[in-house]
Design a protein around this motif. Structure first.
Motif, PDB file in Angstrom:
ATOM      1  N   VAL A 477       0.746  -1.127   0.100  1.00 51.19           N
ATOM      2  CA  VAL A 477       0.169  -0.198   0.070  1.00 51.19           C
ATOM      3  C   VAL A 477       0.873   1.161   0.023  1.00 51.19           C
ATOM      4  O   VAL A 477       0.725   2.224  -0.746  1.00 51.19           O
ATOM      5  N   VAL A 478       1.872   1.301   0.908  1.00 50.63           N
ATOM      6  CA  VAL A 478       2.887   2.544   0.667  1.00 50.63           C
ATOM      7  C   VAL A 478       3.518   2.723  -0.514  1.00 50.63           C
ATOM      8  O   VAL A 478       3.518   3.701  -0.777  1.00 50.63           O
ATOM      9  N   ALA A 479       3.904   1.462  -1.085  1.00 56.96           N
ATOM     10  CA  ALA A 479       4.793   1.448  -2.361  1.00 56.96           C
ATOM     11  C   ALA A 479       3.776   2.173  -3.149  1.00 56.96           C
ATOM     12  O   ALA A 479       4.215   2.982  -4.241  1.00 56.96           O
ATOM     13  N   ALA A 480       2.577   1.800  -3.341  1.00 55.57           N
ATOM     14  CA  ALA A 480       1.774   2.397  -4.435  1.00 55.57           C
ATOM     15  C   ALA A 480       1.344   3.462  -4.172  1.00 55.57           C
ATOM     16  O   ALA A 480       1.008   4.403  -5.354  1.00 55.57           O
ATOM     17  N   TRP A 489       4.324   8.031   3.597  1.00 55.43           N
ATOM     18  CA  TRP A 489       3.086   7.586   3.644  1.00 55.43           C
ATOM     19  C   TRP A 489       2.927   6.431   4.709  1.00 55.43           C
ATOM     20  O   TRP A 489       1.858   6.327   5.328  1.00 55.43           O
ATOM     21  N   GLU A 490       4.046   5.900   5.034  1.00 49.21           N
ATOM     22  CA  GLU A 490       4.020   5.038   6.095  1.00 49.21           C
ATOM     23  C   GLU A 490       3.891   5.748   7.389  1.00 49.21           C
ATOM     24  O   GLU A 490       3.109   5.332   8.163  1.00 49.21           O
ATOM     25  N   ARG A 491       4.664   6.845   7.652  1.00 48.44           N
ATOM     26  CA  ARG A 491       4.131   7.515   8.847  1.00 48.44           C
ATOM     27  C   ARG A 491       2.898   8.208   8.948  1.00 48.44           C
ATOM     28  O   ARG A 491       2.045   7.892   9.784  1.00 48.44           O
ATOM     29  N   ARG A 496      -2.274   7.538  11.580  1.00 45.35           N
ATOM     30  CA  ARG A 496      -3.654   7.633  11.769  1.00 45.35           C
ATOM     31  C   ARG A 496      -4.547   6.281  11.890  1.00 45.35           C
ATOM     32  O   ARG A 496      -5.518   6.354  12.544  1.00 45.35           O
ATOM     33  N   MET A 497      -4.016   5.195  11.748  1.00 42.84           N
ATOM     34  CA  MET A 497      -4.769   3.922  11.899  1.00 42.84           C
ATOM     35  C   MET A 497      -4.072   3.156  12.789  1.00 42.84           C
ATOM     36  O   MET A 497      -4.770   2.346  13.286  1.00 42.84           O
ATOM     37  N   GLN A 498      -2.807   3.286  13.233  1.00 38.69           N
ATOM     38  CA  GLN A 498      -2.335   2.597  14.211  1.00 38.69           C
ATOM     39  C   GLN A 498      -1.715   3.026  15.495  1.00 38.69           C
ATOM     40  O   GLN A 498      -1.481   2.439  16.498  1.00 38.69           O
ATOM     41  N   ALA A 499      -2.079   4.237  15.621  1.00 41.62           N
ATOM     42  CA  ALA A 499      -1.845   5.102  16.735  1.00 41.62           C
ATOM     43  C   ALA A 499      -3.272   5.427  17.566  1.00 41.62           C
ATOM     44  O   ALA A 499      -4.107   5.734  16.895  1.00 41.62           O
TER      45      ALA A 499
END
Length: 646
Positions: A477-480, A489-491, A496-499
């Motif tokens: 997903v990040v690469a795309a 995008w990883e951060r 937003r989703m994992q914190a």
């Protein structure tokens, strides 16, 4: 000096000595566990020796009973383990309806066979197969719920929803895609059935399909009904509708044109079709249990009976068909690698549902806006409603969005006492708002040359007509995203989703040139949603909702109602000494807003006990809206601009 291994051994041994001493001192008996061997063959990617025959008699509409007979080829004598499907795609949890299975028998050549259910896996049936047996017969009844307290109702006098995982078993030890199966189903006289299965031959009310594999069968349910119509929507997509009564099938040409536009917009967005044909299965009903469930070449959907006949009043609920259609690309064709499993016993891992469901929840609104299935006003009202709820949701402090992806397993979608504190499946709607922010970020950074549309086409688009599966992980997903626009995008996604402890997800709204505001009248989405539900949502004033019977629910943690000890199920009997009514409680809230000394006075009842409560709330009626910021471009107008050829 002692060596490290010796020290570790001493440290590990010490607690055992203490436990032994304690056991000797208290004198109680202390058993050891019985080791449970693995007795169910693991799925293997190998051919299955023969084709199963599945015959379903669905004519007992009065009692909602499906009579099942199944012929299953066997490769060798000995123990054969049959499995009833447990982990079901689209439900994201072990939801197999094994409790409704009754009267199970097994036989070979007309002679009964012994069988045993495995006590450590109640979905597994062990059958003793004698030497020389080429196939066995199994039979059972599926006793579908006849009232909602027993489960979802799937049979009514006018229609039924046949889900093949409820009326079949499969042999353990094979990938389900390698198990051939041929289906015959007998419907009530005069009914029409539709399923995305190939090779249909009919003889009276008997429907026979060409052999397929068990994975495709389970992914191809049937809707059948007494009152039926269908419409061609183009691109090999058909809208199939059953209804409680025939007059509810009165769709206008404009209604069908908007559904056709939805299909065209989806194809324009993704650039290819991951199906050879697609069947919308839609029930317009007050009797069949509600459903919205995705499949690769079809979807199971139910809406109110007036879906067509009161079209202008139902704008808020027309996001379901767009949502399930998008899933053909996002969720079925492209699927998180840990959500793809080779059979229906292997547990699924839901962590990436914020892509699978969250981005689908984004695209269903976008495609509804582009096709005219929903108005801009309704869509902005829905995003306002979700953003506002997250702005007051205390559960955000301790629980991340990604952790809510496990809620289908943890909570089994049952009601919760204080959902704003425990959180529920927020990966749908907060995922939608997060993907809105990603889209607006890309548009702003590239001066509208790029958008999330480019990600959708590259990531979810594929080979035309390929209805296999292509899996992905977080890194993909990040690469795309980076291939569309270089960014951290990883951060972005992890924050937003994992914190936990994140602020309300309003970044996309603000980047689109809007802001979240509060008014004393509901937005279009909340207005129509409350009107159809005959309830009043006072989350942002008194901190609760109240249904048509005056029953409180959705109590906001630490809100005014919560502090007055009102809980779900409390009945609001009276407001200021007069019988409860929606208009009356709204008037009381307005009065308290104009006089800081006037509380909202309620007589409430719970469990036969009555009490009077005074809620010191003076903020007035409040519902969320998205307000355009002056002198800024309208990002939503660009977002909802049609992509199809007009």
């Amino acid at each position: 000096m002692k060596t490290a291994p010796f020290v570790a051994a001493v440290l590990l041994a010490a607690p055992l000595v203490l436990v032994t001493a304690a056991s000797a001192q208290d004198g109680n008996s202390r058993p050891q566990p019985v080791v449970q061997p693995l007795t169910i063959p693991l799925p293997a990617d190998r051919p299955y020796p023969g084709t199963m025959q599945l015959r379903v008699d669905a004519t007992d509409v009065a009692r909602g009973i499906f009579h099942v007979r199944q012929t299953i080829p066997v490769a060798k004598p000995g123990k054969l383990t049959l499995l009833y499907p447990q982990w079901l795609p689209g439900k994201h949890a072990p939801r197999g309806a094994i409790a409704e299975m009754a009267g199970f028998t097994a036989s070979a050549g007309g002679k009964p066979l012994a069988w045993t259910r495995q006590p450590t896996d109640v979905y597994a049936f062990d059958i003793d197969v004698p030497a020389g047996t080429k196939s066995i017969e199994v039979a059972f009844d599926f006793l579908s719920p006849t009232r909602s307290s027993e489960g979802r109702v799937v049979v009514t006098p006018a229609m039924m929803n046949l889900q093949w995982e409820q009326v079949s078993l499969y042999p353990a030890g094979w990938f389900t895609r390698n198990i051939p199966v041929q289906l015959d189903v007998t419907l009530p006289e005069g009914w029409t059935g539709v399923a995305a299965l190939d090779g249909l031959k009919t003889s009276g009310n008997r429907y026979s399909y060409a052999p397929t594999n068990y994975e495709v069968l389970i992914d191809s349910p049937m809707f059948a009904g007494r009152h039926f119509r269908k419409w061609d929507l183009g691109h090999n997509v058909t809208l199939n509708v059953v209804a409680d009564e025939p007059h509810y099938l009165a769709a206008s040409p404009d209604h069908i044109a908007r559904h056709a536009a939805l299909v065209a917009e989806a194809v324009a967005l993704f650039g290819s079709r991951p199906f050879d044909r697609y069947e919308f299965l839609l029930a317009l009903t007050d009797e069949l249990g509600g459903i919205g469930l995705e499949h690769h070449r079809s979807s199971e959907n139910s809406r109110a009976v007036d879906y067509f006949t009161k079209w202008d009043e139902n704008d808020w609920e027309r996001g379901l068909l767009p949502h399930e259609l998008v899933h053909s690309w996002n969720g079925k064709y492209r699927r998180p690698d840990k959500l793809w499993t080779p059979d229906y016993r292997t547990p699924m891992q839901d962590n990436l549902l914020w892509v699978y469901e969250g981005q689908t929840s984004y695209w269903d609104l976008v495609l509804a806006g582009r096709s005219g299935m929903q108005s801009k006003e309704t869509i902005l009202g829905e995003w306002a409603s979700h953003a506002a709820n997250y702005s007051v949701q205390p559960g955000r402090r301790w629980r991340s969005v990604e952790d809510t992806t496990l809620d289908p397993i943890i909570a089994a979608r049952k009601p919760k006492p204080f959902a704003s504190w425990s959180r529920t499946e927020d990966y749908y709607n907060e995922g939608s708002l997060m993907w809105l922010e990603a889209d607006m970020l890309i548009r702003g950074a590239t001066n509208n040359r790029k958008s999330l549309d480019d990600f959708a086409r590259a990531f979810f688009g594929g080979r035309e007509g390929d209805w296999g599966q292509v899996t992905y992980d977080f890194g993909d997903v990040v690469a795309a995203l980076n291939a569309v626009h270089a960014y951290d995008w990883e951060r972005f996604l992890r924050d937003r989703m994992q914190a936990s402890g994140r602020p309300a997800p309003t970044g996309g709204i603000e980047r689109a040139g809007y802001r979240l505001v509060w008014r004393d009248t509901p937005n279009a989405y909340d207005r129509d949603r409350m009107a159809q539900g005959k309830n009043v949502d006072l989350t942002h004033s008194l901190g609760l909702t109240i249904d048509k019977d005056g029953i409180a629910g959705n109590i906001l943690w630490d809100g005014p109602a919560f502090r007055a000890d009102i809980v779900n199920g409390t009945r609001i009997v009276a407001v200021d000494g007069v019988a409860y009514g929606k208009e009356r409680i709204e008037a009381a809230i307005k009065a308290a807003a104009s006089d800081s000394k006037t509380p909202v006075r309620l007589l409430v009842e719970r469990g036969g006990r009555y009490r009077t409560v005074e809620i010191a709330y003076h903020g007035g009626l409040r519902w969320p809206h998205l307000e355009k910021v002056a002198d800024t471009p309208d990002g939503f107008d660009r977002l909802f601009a049609p992509k199809r050829a007009l």
